[in-house]
Design a protein around this motif. Structure first.
Motif, PDB file in Angstrom:
ATOM      1  N   LYS A   1      -0.695 -23.657 -60.031  1.00  0.00           N
ATOM      2  CA  LYS A   1      -0.750 -23.366 -61.430  1.00  0.00           C
ATOM      3  C   LYS A   1      -1.313 -22.046 -61.882  1.00  0.00           C
ATOM      4  CE  LYS A   1      -1.822 -24.869 -66.243  1.00  0.00           C
ATOM      5  NZ  LYS A   1      -2.547 -25.475 -67.066  1.00  0.00           N
ATOM      6  N   ASN A   2      -0.354 -21.015 -62.247  1.00  0.00           N
ATOM      7  CA  ASN A   2      -0.815 -19.623 -62.831  1.00  0.00           C
ATOM      8  C   ASN A   2      -1.759 -18.905 -61.807  1.00  0.00           C
ATOM      9  OD1 ASN A   2      -0.591 -17.833 -64.814  1.00  0.00           O
ATOM     10  ND2 ASN A   2      -2.709 -18.238 -65.833  1.00  0.00           N
ATOM     11  N   ILE A   3      -1.246 -19.081 -60.504  1.00  0.00           N
ATOM     12  CA  ILE A   3      -2.062 -18.132 -59.483  1.00  0.00           C
ATOM     13  C   ILE A   3      -1.676 -16.844 -59.626  1.00  0.00           C
ATOM     14  CG2 ILE A   3      -2.671 -20.200 -57.831  1.00  0.00           C
ATOM     15  CD1 ILE A   3      -0.459 -19.225 -56.043  1.00  0.00           C
ATOM     16  N   GLU A   4      -0.683 -16.400 -60.249  1.00  0.00           N
ATOM     17  CA  GLU A   4      -0.093 -15.089 -60.716  1.00  0.00           C
ATOM     18  C   GLU A   4      -1.023 -14.472 -61.551  1.00  0.00           C
ATOM     19  OE1 GLU A   4       2.331 -17.995 -62.946  1.00  0.00           O
ATOM     20  OE2 GLU A   4       1.911 -17.678 -60.724  1.00  0.00           O
ATOM     21  N   LYS A   5      -1.874 -15.282 -62.465  1.00  0.00           N
ATOM     22  CA  LYS A   5      -2.772 -14.750 -63.217  1.00  0.00           C
ATOM     23  C   LYS A   5      -1.978 -14.046 -64.424  1.00  0.00           C
ATOM     24  CE  LYS A   5      -6.553 -16.374 -61.387  1.00  0.00           C
ATOM     25  NZ  LYS A   5      -7.249 -17.642 -61.827  1.00  0.00           N
ATOM     26  N   ASP A   6      -0.902 -14.675 -65.013  1.00  0.00           N
ATOM     27  CA  ASP A   6      -0.302 -13.985 -66.300  1.00  0.00           C
ATOM     28  C   ASP A   6      -1.328 -14.153 -67.446  1.00  0.00           C
ATOM     29  OD1 ASP A   6       1.299 -13.427 -68.278  1.00  0.00           O
ATOM     30  OD2 ASP A   6       2.452 -15.401 -68.352  1.00  0.00           O
ATOM     31  N   PRO A   7      -1.645 -12.764 -67.834  1.00  0.00           N
ATOM     32  CA  PRO A   7      -2.259 -12.814 -69.203  1.00  0.00           C
ATOM     33  C   PRO A   7      -2.021 -13.449 -70.419  1.00  0.00           C
ATOM     34  CG  PRO A   7      -1.529 -10.593 -68.764  1.00  0.00           C
ATOM     35  CD  PRO A   7      -0.997 -11.522 -67.610  1.00  0.00           C
ATOM     36  N   PHE A   8      -0.684 -13.937 -70.328  1.00  0.00           N
ATOM     37  CA  PHE A   8      -0.020 -14.377 -71.780  1.00  0.00           C
ATOM     38  C   PHE A   8       0.246 -15.654 -71.360  1.00  0.00           C
ATOM     39  CE2 PHE A   8       0.236  -9.791 -72.195  1.00  0.00           C
ATOM     40  CZ  PHE A   8      -0.104  -9.701 -73.343  1.00  0.00           C
ATOM     41  N   ILE A   9      -0.273 -16.469 -70.374  1.00  0.00           N
ATOM     42  CA  ILE A   9      -0.027 -17.855 -70.204  1.00  0.00           C
ATOM     43  C   ILE A   9      -0.218 -18.724 -71.305  1.00  0.00           C
ATOM     44  CG2 ILE A   9      -2.322 -18.344 -69.376  1.00  0.00           C
ATOM     45  CD1 ILE A   9       0.946 -19.795 -67.957  1.00  0.00           C
TER      46      ILE A   9
ATOM     47  N   GLY B   1       7.614 -26.570 -65.193  1.00  0.00           N
ATOM     48  CA  GLY B   1       7.483 -27.931 -64.731  1.00  0.00           C
ATOM     49  C   GLY B   1       6.275 -28.436 -64.159  1.00  0.00           C
ATOM     50  N   SER B   2       6.232 -29.685 -63.813  1.00  0.00           N
ATOM     51  CA  SER B   2       4.903 -30.530 -63.107  1.00  0.00           C
ATOM     52  C   SER B   2       4.588 -29.697 -62.004  1.00  0.00           C
ATOM     53  CB  SER B   2       5.216 -31.760 -63.193  1.00  0.00           C
ATOM     54  OG  SER B   2       5.391 -32.441 -64.383  1.00  0.00           O
ATOM     55  N   PHE B   3       5.491 -29.013 -61.230  1.00  0.00           N
ATOM     56  CA  PHE B   3       5.073 -28.641 -60.034  1.00  0.00           C
ATOM     57  C   PHE B   3       5.065 -27.030 -59.941  1.00  0.00           C
ATOM     58  CE2 PHE B   3       6.371 -33.126 -59.121  1.00  0.00           C
ATOM     59  CZ  PHE B   3       5.336 -33.359 -58.586  1.00  0.00           C
ATOM     60  N   GLY B   4       5.384 -26.483 -60.959  1.00  0.00           N
ATOM     61  CA  GLY B   4       5.157 -25.029 -61.118  1.00  0.00           C
ATOM     62  C   GLY B   4       3.904 -24.601 -61.892  1.00  0.00           C
ATOM     63  N   SER B   5       4.134 -23.747 -62.853  1.00  0.00           N
ATOM     64  CA  SER B   5       3.001 -23.197 -63.714  1.00  0.00           C
ATOM     65  C   SER B   5       2.714 -24.165 -64.873  1.00  0.00           C
ATOM     66  CB  SER B   5       3.132 -21.913 -64.172  1.00  0.00           C
ATOM     67  OG  SER B   5       2.946 -21.106 -63.162  1.00  0.00           O
ATOM     68  N   SER B   6       3.370 -25.058 -65.246  1.00  0.00           N
ATOM     69  CA  SER B   6       2.984 -26.055 -66.224  1.00  0.00           C
ATOM     70  C   SER B   6       1.969 -27.152 -65.679  1.00  0.00           C
ATOM     71  CB  SER B   6       4.277 -26.769 -66.625  1.00  0.00           C
ATOM     72  OG  SER B   6       5.012 -26.135 -67.322  1.00  0.00           O
ATOM     73  N   SER B   7       2.239 -27.859 -64.498  1.00  0.00           N
ATOM     74  CA  SER B   7       1.516 -28.251 -63.324  1.00  0.00           C
ATOM     75  C   SER B   7       0.197 -29.170 -63.878  1.00  0.00           C
ATOM     76  CB  SER B   7       0.951 -26.793 -62.594  1.00  0.00           C
ATOM     77  OG  SER B   7       0.748 -27.222 -61.130  1.00  0.00           O
ATOM     78  N   PHE B   8       0.564 -30.010 -64.518  1.00  0.00           N
ATOM     79  CA  PHE B   8      -0.355 -30.970 -64.555  1.00  0.00           C
ATOM     80  C   PHE B   8       0.354 -32.405 -63.863  1.00  0.00           C
ATOM     81  CE2 PHE B   8      -1.800 -28.772 -68.153  1.00  0.00           C
ATOM     82  CZ  PHE B   8      -3.244 -28.829 -67.893  1.00  0.00           C
TER      83      PHE B   8
ATOM     84  N   ALA C   1       4.072 -15.792 -54.167  1.00  0.00           N
ATOM     85  CA  ALA C   1       3.031 -14.862 -53.371  1.00  0.00           C
ATOM     86  C   ALA C   1       3.176 -13.572 -54.221  1.00  0.00           C
ATOM     87  CB  ALA C   1       3.787 -14.939 -51.876  1.00  0.00           C
ATOM     88  N   GLY C   2       2.085 -12.931 -54.156  1.00  0.00           N
ATOM     89  CA  GLY C   2       2.095 -11.672 -54.843  1.00  0.00           C
ATOM     90  C   GLY C   2       0.747 -10.990 -54.532  1.00  0.00           C
ATOM     91  N   ILE C   3       0.653  -9.488 -55.108  1.00  0.00           N
ATOM     92  CA  ILE C   3      -0.667  -9.014 -55.115  1.00  0.00           C
ATOM     93  C   ILE C   3      -0.939  -8.308 -56.290  1.00  0.00           C
ATOM     94  CG2 ILE C   3      -0.436  -8.480 -52.838  1.00  0.00           C
ATOM     95  CD1 ILE C   3       0.895  -5.770 -53.448  1.00  0.00           C
ATOM     96  N   ARG C   4      -1.845  -7.995 -56.803  1.00  0.00           N
ATOM     97  CA  ARG C   4      -2.459  -7.470 -57.882  1.00  0.00           C
ATOM     98  C   ARG C   4      -3.256  -6.185 -57.629  1.00  0.00           C
ATOM     99  NH1 ARG C   4      -3.977 -12.354 -59.254  1.00  0.00           N
ATOM    100  NH2 ARG C   4      -6.181 -11.881 -59.625  1.00  0.00           N
ATOM    101  N   MET C   5      -3.121  -4.944 -57.981  1.00  0.00           N
ATOM    102  CA  MET C   5      -4.136  -3.886 -57.686  1.00  0.00           C
ATOM    103  C   MET C   5      -3.985  -2.788 -58.903  1.00  0.00           C
ATOM    104  SD  MET C   5      -1.363  -2.097 -55.141  1.00  0.00           S
ATOM    105  CE  MET C   5       0.486  -1.859 -55.526  1.00  0.00           C
ATOM    106  N   PRO C   6      -5.247  -2.099 -58.782  1.00  0.00           N
ATOM    107  CA  PRO C   6      -5.449  -0.961 -59.716  1.00  0.00           C
ATOM    108  C   PRO C   6      -4.837   0.125 -59.211  1.00  0.00           C
ATOM    109  CG  PRO C   6      -7.519  -1.304 -58.619  1.00  0.00           C
ATOM    110  CD  PRO C   6      -6.543  -2.446 -57.898  1.00  0.00           C
TER     111      PRO C   6
END
Length: 281
Positions: free
Chosen positions: A103-111, A125-132, A189-194
């Motif tokens: 759930k939200n491992i991409e760290k969307d700031p507007f989740i 959905g339950s197995f995506g970023s809604s994920s309960f 999968a993804g990356i975040r960088m300054p």
């Protein structure tokens, strides 16, 4: 009996229930957004309104009960966490209805706002970023500078999930799960960088074979965050997704957001523009 002893006994009787609750934390959130799209103007809450209780003590056991408090939901109270757990092996083992590991491992700031990526640029959905997910056994622990999480549903569906996050200036995430008994899989999968005063994001979301690439850049502006995000596909899995959004933390408990989003081109996911306020307590 000595009056002083009686007074002390009465005081102890009053304080004891409070002391017993000292490790219980009650919190909540409420949100209102005003959003305009082709269907007209609407007031929305995209996942914030809740009442939550957390408990932990020196035994290592803990628990959470969180109830969905959004107006108009007949099944309110059944759409958030309800689990117990135990600290073990340097991590946490928990059982019950709880957020999935990806759930939200991409760290969307507007989740959980109308500007969110989930349900469009990334799977909901339950197995995506809604994920309960019901009936879940989950274990999570810190691993180096990151975190490892695994989960399993033993009651028929055979769902399994795995997520790993970490890194320094260059942060990464990778996650995988099976979508219950359907046989579908979801991978992120993804990356975040300054970079030059900005923060860049690149992500891949593969939901049951539908692949979406999302690119984002965030920068500080006016005491808040300005975000521009693009994804190859939106909610209709045919047309692209994009947003321009701004978020500001007005106090320790209040944040505001505004922007516009194009989430594919279906009737319910066309261009939307709006503003919102989220209050935590």
């Amino acid at each position: 009996m000595n009056k002083k002893v009686i007074a002390m006994a009465v005081a102890a009787g009053l304080v004891a229930p409070l002391a017993a609750q000292a490790e219980t934390k009650m919190s909540g959130r409420v949100q209102q957004e005003i959003v305009n799209q082709s269907a007209g103007l609407s007031f929305e809450d995209n996942g914030h309104a809740r009442l939550q209780f957390d408990y932990s003590d020196d035994s290592g056991f803990f628990g959470r009960l969180a109830m969905d408090a959004r107006v108009g939901r007949e099944d309110a109270g059944e759409h958030r966490d309800q689990y117990v757990g135990l600290k073990v092996g340097g991590g946490k083992l928990s059982f019950g209805r709880q957020a999935g590991v990806i759930k939200n491992i991409e760290k969307d700031p507007f989740i959980a706002t109308f500007l969110q990526m989930r349900g469009g640029a990334v799977a909901g959905g339950s197995f995506g970023s809604s994920s309960f997910i019901d009936d879940t056994i989950k274990y999570s622990m810190k691993l180096g500078g990151g975190k490892l999480g695994v989960e399993y549903v033993p009651t028929g569906s055979g769902h399994m999930g795995l997520a790993l996050t970490g890194g320094g200036d260059l942060k990464y995430y990778v996650g995988y799960n099976t979508d219950g008994g359907s046989g579908n899989t979801n991978m992120k999968a993804g990356i975040r960088m300054p970079m030059g005063g900005m923060k860049l994001r690149v992500g891949l979301d593969d939901d049951a074979g539908t692949q979406k690439i999302n690119l984002g850049v965030g920068m500080k502006m006016g005491g808040g965050l300005l975000d521009v995000t693009f994804a190859t596909l939106g909610a209709d899995n045919t047309n692209p997704y994009y947003r321009v959004a701004y978020k500001k933390k007005n106090s320790s408990n209040v944040s505001t957001q505004a922007g516009l989003i194009q989430n594919g081109s279906t009737a319910s996911n066309d261009m939307a523009i709006g503003v919102g306020v989220t209050v935590k307590f």
